[in-house]
Structures are given as structure tokens and as C-alpha cells.
Design a protein around this motif. Structure first.
Motif, short mmCIF file in Angstrom:
data_model
loop_
_atom_site.label_atom_id
_atom_site.label_comp_id
_atom_site.label_asym_id
_atom_site.label_seq_id
_atom_site.Cartn_x
_atom_site.Cartn_y
_atom_site.Cartn_z
N ARG A 61 48.65 48.02 41.89
CA ARG A 61 48.37 49.26 42.62
C ARG A 61 47.68 50.27 41.71
O ARG A 61 46.71 50.92 42.08
N LEU A 62 48.20 50.37 40.50
CA LEU A 62 47.61 51.29 39.53
C LEU A 62 46.16 50.90 39.23
O LEU A 62 45.29 51.74 39.03
N GLU A 63 45.89 49.59 39.21
CA GLU A 63 44.54 49.11 38.90
C GLU A 63 43.59 49.26 40.10
O GLU A 63 42.41 49.01 39.96
N GLY A 64 44.13 49.60 41.25
CA GLY A 64 43.27 49.83 42.42
C GLY A 64 42.80 48.57 43.10
O GLY A 64 41.77 48.56 43.78
N TYR A 65 43.54 47.47 42.95
CA TYR A 65 43.16 46.24 43.63
C TYR A 65 43.50 46.32 45.11
O TYR A 65 44.45 46.96 45.51
N ASP A 66 42.72 45.59 45.91
CA ASP A 66 42.96 45.58 47.35
C ASP A 66 43.92 44.46 47.73
O ASP A 66 44.10 44.17 48.89
N LYS A 67 44.49 43.77 46.75
CA LYS A 67 45.38 42.64 47.05
C LYS A 67 46.32 42.40 45.88
O LYS A 67 46.23 43.09 44.86
N ALA A 68 47.18 41.41 46.03
CA ALA A 68 48.16 41.11 44.97
C ALA A 68 47.47 40.30 43.87
O ALA A 68 47.61 39.08 43.77
N HIS A 69 46.73 41.01 43.03
CA HIS A 69 45.91 40.38 41.99
C HIS A 69 46.76 39.55 41.03
O HIS A 69 46.44 38.39 40.75
N SER A 70 47.86 40.11 40.53
CA SER A 70 48.65 39.40 39.51
C SER A 70 49.28 38.12 40.06
O SER A 70 49.25 37.08 39.39
N SER A 71 49.80 38.18 41.27
CA SER A 71 50.41 36.95 41.79
C SER A 71 49.33 35.93 42.17
O SER A 71 49.56 34.73 42.09
N GLU A 72 48.15 36.41 42.51
CA GLU A 72 47.06 35.46 42.75
C GLU A 72 46.69 34.73 41.45
O GLU A 72 46.49 33.52 41.43
N ILE A 73 46.62 35.50 40.36
CA ILE A 73 46.33 34.89 39.07
C ILE A 73 47.41 33.89 38.70
O ILE A 73 47.13 32.81 38.18
N ALA A 74 48.67 34.26 38.96
CA ALA A 74 49.78 33.36 38.64
C ALA A 74 49.63 32.05 39.42
O ALA A 74 49.77 30.96 38.85
N GLY A 75 49.30 32.16 40.72
CA GLY A 75 49.14 30.96 41.53
C GLY A 75 48.02 30.06 41.00
O GLY A 75 48.20 28.86 40.83
#
Ligand SMILES: [Fe+2]
Ligand SMILES: [Fe+2]
Length: 225
Positions: free
Chosen positions: A48-62
Motif C-alpha cells: 500500500r505504501l508503495e502505491g501498487y494496485d494489487k498484492a505485489h509482495s504475495s504475487e512475487i512470493a507465488g
């Protein structure tokens, strides 16, 4: 002031969640899901702080887990890779809000300051939590590049641990496929992302990992774990 009250509260929250995560792991509660939920809570604050429109970190994890498995990593390595993916940008919580709230691409001193998030994340996790194994180091090196032009240590090729190379590739793919507060989507068509990743193979990315990514049936359908 580098650390505002807001940042301090976030840091305390993150530290507490991370402590809870590893405390639960110690007690071997039926807790893979709980760990993921806790990590998900922390990473959603960062996204959220980074201003992403989606769950960036969990996408990277996947994506990291799929790539890590395809690259021969064992379960223990994958567990560290998952935690590092979920927390990779946690150091950004220690940066001034003005940097993170900026709605334009950063340059000069501001960019240099942003780049310290790799070191801040590593140092903060190391100083606060025991037993993280290589997670802090992976966070330190998630912006290194195969050609040695990354940061903070300009590591090159296989000097960069495999898990950090996986993180770097997954991070870049997710970012290419996302909208952020300071810019619209970088690539609209997935074919263009594939072309860009191929173009950067051997420069920004480990070429073998790019091959592994391309060998995945549908490289954009991965589920966070
Ligand atoms: Fe980062
Ligand atoms: Fe990222």
C-alpha cells in the motif's frame, strides 16, 4: 527527520507481526497458513505504501516459489524465499513519507535514498529477530543484477545467491505487470512483458531463470501461497 512517528508506529507493528510469525513457527502450531497470513499482513502495508494496485509482495512470493521449485530449491530454501519475497521491500517503511508518497519517478539523491531500502530492511530484520537465516541477506540483494550493475553491492552472476536472483526476476515481472501511484501500467500486453524479460535476459536477469520462467505453462497464472 528520517523516521517520523508514522514510520515508527509501522516499524513497531511490523516487528511485532514478524516476532509473532517466528514465535508461532517455533511452537510448531498448525501454522503454515498463519505464517502466511501474518506475512501477508505485513506485506500488504508495504504494498500500500508503495502505491501498487494489487498484492505485489504475495504475487512475487507465488512466482518465486514456482521459479524456485523449477530451479531445484528444496523446501527449507523455499520457505526462506517465501518470507524474503513477502518482506523484500520492508525497508521502505523506514524511509521518509515524502519519498514514498512521491507521484513521480525518483531521481538523484531521492533515488539514492530509496535504494537504501535494501540495507534498511536487512539491518532492521537482523537487529530485531533471531533465526531468520538468510532472509535478511536475500532482502539486501533483491536489486542486484546478473550483469553486476545492480545495488547495493554490484554482485555479478552466480555471486548473487540463487534465491536473490529468483526474487529479482519475480519482482521485476510483477512490477512490469502492475500500476503504481506514480505511473500507469508499464506494459499492457503480457506478450510485451515476455519480450522485455527476454531482452533483459543475461543483463538484468539470470538467463537460466528466464528459461525456467518461459518453460512454465502460463507464466502469468501463479497463485500466492
Ligand atoms: Fe525493492
Ligand atoms: Fe518489489
Amino acid at each position: 527527520m528520517l523516521i517520523t512517528l508514522f514510520n515508527a508506529v509501522l516499524i513497531l507493528l511490523i516487528t511485532w507481526l514478524a516476532y509473532l510469525y517466528f514465535d508461532l513457527r517455533e511452537k510448531a502450531m498448525p501454522a503454515r497458513e498463519r505464517y502466511s497470513q501474518l506475512l501477508g499482513g505485513v506485506s500488504s502495508i508495504v504494498d500500500r505504501l508503495e502505491g501498487y494496485d494489487k498484492a505485489h509482495s504475495s504475487e512475487i512470493a507465488g512466482l518465486s516459489l514456482i521459479l524456485g521449485r523449477a530451479s531445484g530449491m528444496n523446501d527449507e530454501q523455499l520457505q526462506s524465499l517465501n518470507a524474503a519475497a513477502m518482506l523484500h521491500d520492508v525497508g521502505e517503511l523506514l524511509l521518509p513519507r515524502s519519498i514514498m508518497k512521491s507521484n513521480k519517478r525518483l531521481e538523484g539523491d531521492d533515488l539514492e535514498l530509496l535504494r537504501t531500502h535494501t540495507l534498511l530492511g536487512e539491518l532492521h530484520l537482523k537487529s530485531q529477530i533471531d533465526g531468520l537465516d538468510e532472509v535478511p541477506s536475500l532482502i539486501r540483494w533483491h536489486h542486484e543484477r546478473w550483469d553486476g550493475l545492480g545495488y547495493p553491492d554490484n554482485l555479478k552472476g552466480e555471486e548473487i545467491p540463487l534465491a536473490a536472483r529468483v526474487l529479482a526476476l519475480a519482482d521485476a515481472i510483477s512490477a512490469m505487470n502492475a500500476q503504481r501511484s506514480y505511473r500507469s501500467r508499464q506494459f499492457v500486453r503480457t506478450d510485451d512483458i515476455v519480450a522485455e524479460v527476454k531482452r533483459l535476459s543475461g543483463m538484468q536477469f539470470d538467463p537460466q531463470l528466464v528459461k525456467n520462467w518461459l518453460a512454465i505453462g502460463n507464466p502469468f497464472e501463479y497463485k500466492p501461497k
